[in-house]
Design a protein around this motif. Sequence first.
Motif, mmCIF file in Angstrom:
data_model
loop_
_atom_site.group_PDB
_atom_site.id
_atom_site.type_symbol
_atom_site.label_atom_id
_atom_site.label_comp_id
_atom_site.label_asym_id
_atom_site.label_seq_id
_atom_site.Cartn_x
_atom_site.Cartn_y
_atom_site.Cartn_z
ATOM 1 N N ASN A 197 0.851 -1.179 -0.038
ATOM 2 C CA ASN A 197 0.029 -0.029 -0.111
ATOM 3 C C ASN A 197 0.966 1.279 -0.003
ATOM 4 O OD1 ASN A 197 -2.161 -1.827 0.267
ATOM 5 N ND2 ASN A 197 -2.594 -1.241 2.491
ATOM 6 N N VAL A 198 0.684 2.054 -1.069
ATOM 7 C CA VAL A 198 1.393 3.200 -1.136
ATOM 8 C C VAL A 198 0.627 4.389 -1.752
ATOM 9 C CG1 VAL A 198 3.732 2.188 -1.562
ATOM 10 C CG2 VAL A 198 2.427 2.454 -3.449
ATOM 11 N N ASN A 199 1.287 5.595 -1.636
ATOM 12 C CA ASN A 199 0.601 6.666 -2.082
ATOM 13 C C ASN A 199 1.102 6.742 -3.633
ATOM 14 O OD1 ASN A 199 -0.711 7.253 0.415
ATOM 15 N ND2 ASN A 199 0.926 8.721 0.937
ATOM 16 N N ASN A 200 -0.013 7.777 -4.442
ATOM 17 C CA ASN A 200 0.363 7.936 -5.823
ATOM 18 C C ASN A 200 0.774 6.839 -6.601
ATOM 19 O OD1 ASN A 200 0.165 10.829 -4.885
ATOM 20 N ND2 ASN A 200 2.188 10.970 -4.311
ATOM 21 N N VAL A 201 -0.328 5.989 -7.033
ATOM 22 C CA VAL A 201 -0.020 5.103 -7.656
ATOM 23 C C VAL A 201 -0.895 5.296 -9.256
ATOM 24 C CG1 VAL A 201 -0.485 2.515 -8.237
ATOM 25 C CG2 VAL A 201 0.501 3.326 -6.106
ATOM 26 N N GLY A 202 -0.386 4.782 -10.333
ATOM 27 C CA GLY A 202 -1.058 4.931 -11.447
ATOM 28 C C GLY A 202 -1.472 3.400 -11.912
ATOM 29 N N GLU A 203 -2.557 3.589 -12.920
ATOM 30 C CA GLU A 203 -2.989 2.272 -13.504
ATOM 31 C C GLU A 203 -3.124 2.442 -14.856
ATOM 32 O OE1 GLU A 203 -5.992 -0.363 -11.477
ATOM 33 O OE2 GLU A 203 -7.069 0.099 -13.402
ATOM 34 N N MET A 204 -2.649 1.614 -15.525
ATOM 35 C CA MET A 204 -2.604 1.763 -17.027
ATOM 36 C C MET A 204 -3.005 0.420 -17.663
ATOM 37 S SD MET A 204 1.068 3.471 -17.564
ATOM 38 C CE MET A 204 1.827 2.361 -16.701
ATOM 39 N N GLY A 205 -4.218 0.492 -18.529
ATOM 40 C CA GLY A 205 -4.617 -0.742 -19.343
ATOM 41 C C GLY A 205 -3.290 -1.207 -20.218
ATOM 42 N N ALA A 206 -3.266 -2.320 -20.632
ATOM 43 C CA ALA A 206 -2.258 -3.073 -21.368
ATOM 44 C C ALA A 206 -1.871 -2.188 -22.800
ATOM 45 C CB ALA A 206 -2.265 -4.503 -21.578
ATOM 46 N N MET A 222 1.467 14.368 -11.610
ATOM 47 C CA MET A 222 2.195 13.142 -11.189
ATOM 48 C C MET A 222 3.127 13.082 -12.659
ATOM 49 S SD MET A 222 2.072 12.086 -8.282
ATOM 50 C CE MET A 222 1.644 13.107 -6.900
ATOM 51 N N ASP A 223 4.104 12.451 -12.449
ATOM 52 C CA ASP A 223 5.001 11.806 -13.697
ATOM 53 C C ASP A 223 5.368 10.336 -13.735
ATOM 54 O OD1 ASP A 223 5.439 14.391 -15.157
ATOM 55 O OD2 ASP A 223 6.874 14.966 -13.809
ATOM 56 N N VAL A 224 5.241 9.740 -14.551
ATOM 57 C CA VAL A 224 5.400 8.076 -14.659
ATOM 58 C C VAL A 224 6.742 7.915 -15.439
ATOM 59 C CG1 VAL A 224 4.067 7.807 -16.998
ATOM 60 C CG2 VAL A 224 4.531 5.872 -15.229
ATOM 61 N N VAL A 259 4.116 -1.807 -8.807
ATOM 62 C CA VAL A 259 3.626 -2.027 -7.503
ATOM 63 C C VAL A 259 2.948 -3.405 -7.713
ATOM 64 C CG1 VAL A 259 1.869 -1.195 -5.918
ATOM 65 C CG2 VAL A 259 3.672 0.542 -6.993
ATOM 66 N N GLU A 260 2.129 -3.491 -8.784
ATOM 67 C CA GLU A 260 1.002 -4.417 -8.922
ATOM 68 C C GLU A 260 0.709 -4.608 -10.325
ATOM 69 O OE1 GLU A 260 -2.082 -5.446 -5.730
ATOM 70 O OE2 GLU A 260 -3.239 -4.404 -7.198
ATOM 71 N N ILE A 295 -0.190 -12.831 -19.868
ATOM 72 C CA ILE A 295 -0.636 -11.665 -20.442
ATOM 73 C C ILE A 295 -1.105 -10.682 -19.583
ATOM 74 C CG2 ILE A 295 -2.230 -10.771 -22.347
ATOM 75 C CD1 ILE A 295 -2.403 -13.510 -23.663
ATOM 76 N N LEU A 296 -0.354 -9.462 -19.740
ATOM 77 C CA LEU A 296 -0.748 -8.366 -18.774
ATOM 78 C C LEU A 296 -2.017 -7.766 -19.313
ATOM 79 C CD1 LEU A 296 1.569 -6.060 -16.839
ATOM 80 C CD2 LEU A 296 0.235 -5.009 -18.520
ATOM 81 N N THR A 297 -2.984 -7.232 -18.198
ATOM 82 C CA THR A 297 -3.825 -6.507 -18.759
ATOM 83 C C THR A 297 -3.843 -5.037 -18.051
ATOM 84 O OG1 THR A 297 -5.449 -7.605 -17.066
ATOM 85 C CG2 THR A 297 -5.255 -8.594 -19.268
ATOM 86 N N LYS A 298 -3.654 -5.017 -16.653
ATOM 87 C CA LYS A 298 -3.439 -3.634 -16.031
ATOM 88 C C LYS A 298 -1.935 -3.636 -15.299
ATOM 89 C CE LYS A 298 -8.338 -3.165 -15.321
ATOM 90 N NZ LYS A 298 -9.363 -3.201 -13.992
ATOM 91 N N TYR A 299 -1.201 -2.536 -15.531
ATOM 92 C CA TYR A 299 0.129 -2.280 -14.969
ATOM 93 C C TYR A 299 -0.143 -1.153 -13.796
ATOM 94 C CZ TYR A 299 5.005 -1.836 -15.043
ATOM 95 O OH TYR A 299 6.585 -1.934 -14.782
ATOM 96 N N ARG A 300 0.044 -1.410 -12.572
ATOM 97 C CA ARG A 300 -0.094 -0.218 -11.573
ATOM 98 C C ARG A 300 1.403 -0.017 -11.132
ATOM 99 N NH1 ARG A 300 -4.535 -4.339 -9.677
ATOM 100 N NH2 ARG A 300 -6.179 -3.423 -10.917
ATOM 101 N N VAL A 301 1.709 1.265 -11.314
ATOM 102 C CA VAL A 301 2.988 1.822 -10.963
ATOM 103 C C VAL A 301 3.006 3.006 -9.992
ATOM 104 C CG1 VAL A 301 2.813 3.135 -12.948
ATOM 105 C CG2 VAL A 301 5.216 2.547 -12.289
ATOM 106 N N GLN A 302 4.118 3.056 -9.335
ATOM 107 C CA GLN A 302 4.590 4.240 -8.531
ATOM 108 C C GLN A 302 4.811 5.428 -9.370
ATOM 109 O OE1 GLN A 302 5.104 4.249 -4.532
ATOM 110 N NE2 GLN A 302 4.504 6.407 -5.351
ATOM 111 N N LEU A 303 3.995 6.511 -9.016
ATOM 112 C CA LEU A 303 4.164 7.888 -9.731
ATOM 113 C C LEU A 303 4.961 8.736 -8.735
ATOM 114 C CD1 LEU A 303 0.566 8.451 -10.978
ATOM 115 C CD2 LEU A 303 2.622 7.331 -12.159
ATOM 116 N N HIS A 304 5.426 9.823 -9.441
ATOM 117 C CA HIS A 304 6.439 11.097 -8.746
ATOM 118 C C HIS A 304 5.798 12.186 -8.926
ATOM 119 C CE1 HIS A 304 9.178 7.596 -7.798
ATOM 120 N NE2 HIS A 304 8.750 7.168 -9.021
#
Length: 585
Positions: A197-206, A222-224, A259-260, A295-304
């Motif tokens: 669990n963290v702050n500022n996470v972005g989710e992107m579809g594949a 935010m930036d990715v 992140v996930e 096969i990845l469908t969603k990518y959750r990543v730490q933003l800054h």
Amino acid sequence: MKFLASLTYIFGVALAASSVSDPGYNCRPGQKCWPSRQEWQQLNETLDGHLYQTIPMGAPCYANSTYYHAATCSAIENEYNNSISRGSFYGQTYWPNWEACGTSGCSLLSPDPDETLYSTCSLGRLASYYVDVTNNSHISAALQFAQAHNIRISVKNTGHDFFGRSSVPNSLAIWTHNLKNLDFYQNFTASNCPSANVNNVGEMGAGVVAGDAYRFFNSHGMDVTGGYEESVGIAGEFGQGGGVGDYTTTYGLMVDNAVEFEVVTADGCTRVINECNDPDLFWAMRGGGGGTFAILTKYRVQLHPSVPISTYNFVAEFLGTNTTQQETLRTLMTAHASSQIAWSAELITGQVDYSTGGVSGDLVLPYNDDGTKLRTATAAFSDFFSNMTGIYVVQNNYTNFASYTDYLAFSAANAEKTEPAGIFSLLASRLLPHTLFKASSTLDSVIDGIISGMETATNFGLYKVGVQIVAETPLSSPDTKQQTSALPAWRDALWHVIHVGEWYEPLAAAVLEKATDGFLQMLDPLKKLTPGGGAYFNEAHYGEPEWEQTFFGANYERLLEVKNRYDPTHIFDCWKCVGFRGENE
């Protein structure tokens, strides 16, 4: 069977490399195992009408093609070299050498798209059918069908792949391009994993492309950690194979910020994976490559938090004879190499492109100031560049952008020059560790090795050759706990050196073979300087013979174990990916 009713529909294709030596997934059209028309129709009904027969992007422009259509052809010609628009067609790859199979293909001439490159239009390397995925059930159904009929699976978003892994002939392709959801979580709760669990996470579809992600997250301040080319599918092979860009020196590779993931595994199950759930699979997909484990469908990543972007740009043409131009090239590259340790210490990133006739540099620093830090760090080099003899200075200036989205217009224009769409391309690369830059003797050997390769490349009859030196290395993110599976050679690399060859029309077989072999041999001096080293999986020579060590290093055996556990029958098999089992197609 539902085929494309109108060629104005956006269609696409995928690539990896099938192998006749595989024990399975090698059924081909015309064989008894190949599904009947009725079976394809039944699959289409299961997929809610999302199954399509592949039509090459250039087909409407071939007069002898079943799909010839003058009005559609005109629209395609206008967009043929636009990397963003191009990625929205399934029946293409970013570089047409991966659309073609020998002398068969359906591409257009990039400088003049109203000309065709082949006498007739054929699928070439493109998949026979593709599924336009809009939900995970489409993927599960496609996997079940492919397993039942022994058909190879390929996975594609935009086709922006130097290995052509998203384009596999005789395959059923999973096209993720329309999985385009974007979300921002100021307070992110991971799936059954409180430690994530963290702050500022972005989710992107594949299917999200980099430019859309940059603009969306920037609207939230935010930036990715993406790349510098807008058309790249940021969550796919880029985000799973490493992920290098303008933020790498500051925040690490994109996989360092993962992140996930939401994925569909070979058994058709949807899994949400992180450091707690399927941690080995999560580790493997943080650097081990896309289209390999699941096969990845969603990518959750730490933003800054967004910061201003400072750039230093220098461009020059070399004057004089071939001999004096070579001396100028060596002098300038040596000054660059001598500055690199200090620049990297200041977290400066970017690329410098060299040819035998000139140079173009784009140094970048994301930093919360007015550009002073970048100007101070590069002042000595800028003065040296300004006063060099034997060059005509076209540009030598600094620019400050309020945000990354403001920088995008500039970087997009630059990318059109360095990575134009619709042309044939060949790469050869090597990561060079910082230790080579500490002594003048080894630094001289680096320069000798690079320039020797550049000179050799001019003998292969290609339209354009040169070298790009990338300083987007994650020295500030050592990954000492081995939380990612990214190639270990990244962690002490100072330069990512890429030899590039480009051409517009198909080459004769002998010419192509000479260039392909020659580009691989050009790396020999750099390989001798880096025993046990490697190259970036996403930007390397597709013919690399020692690919396990070169692309994955000490992580390969563990990656292979994860591969065999989650994909025991190897339905996901792509060119020189983890678990790749053969080179015969």
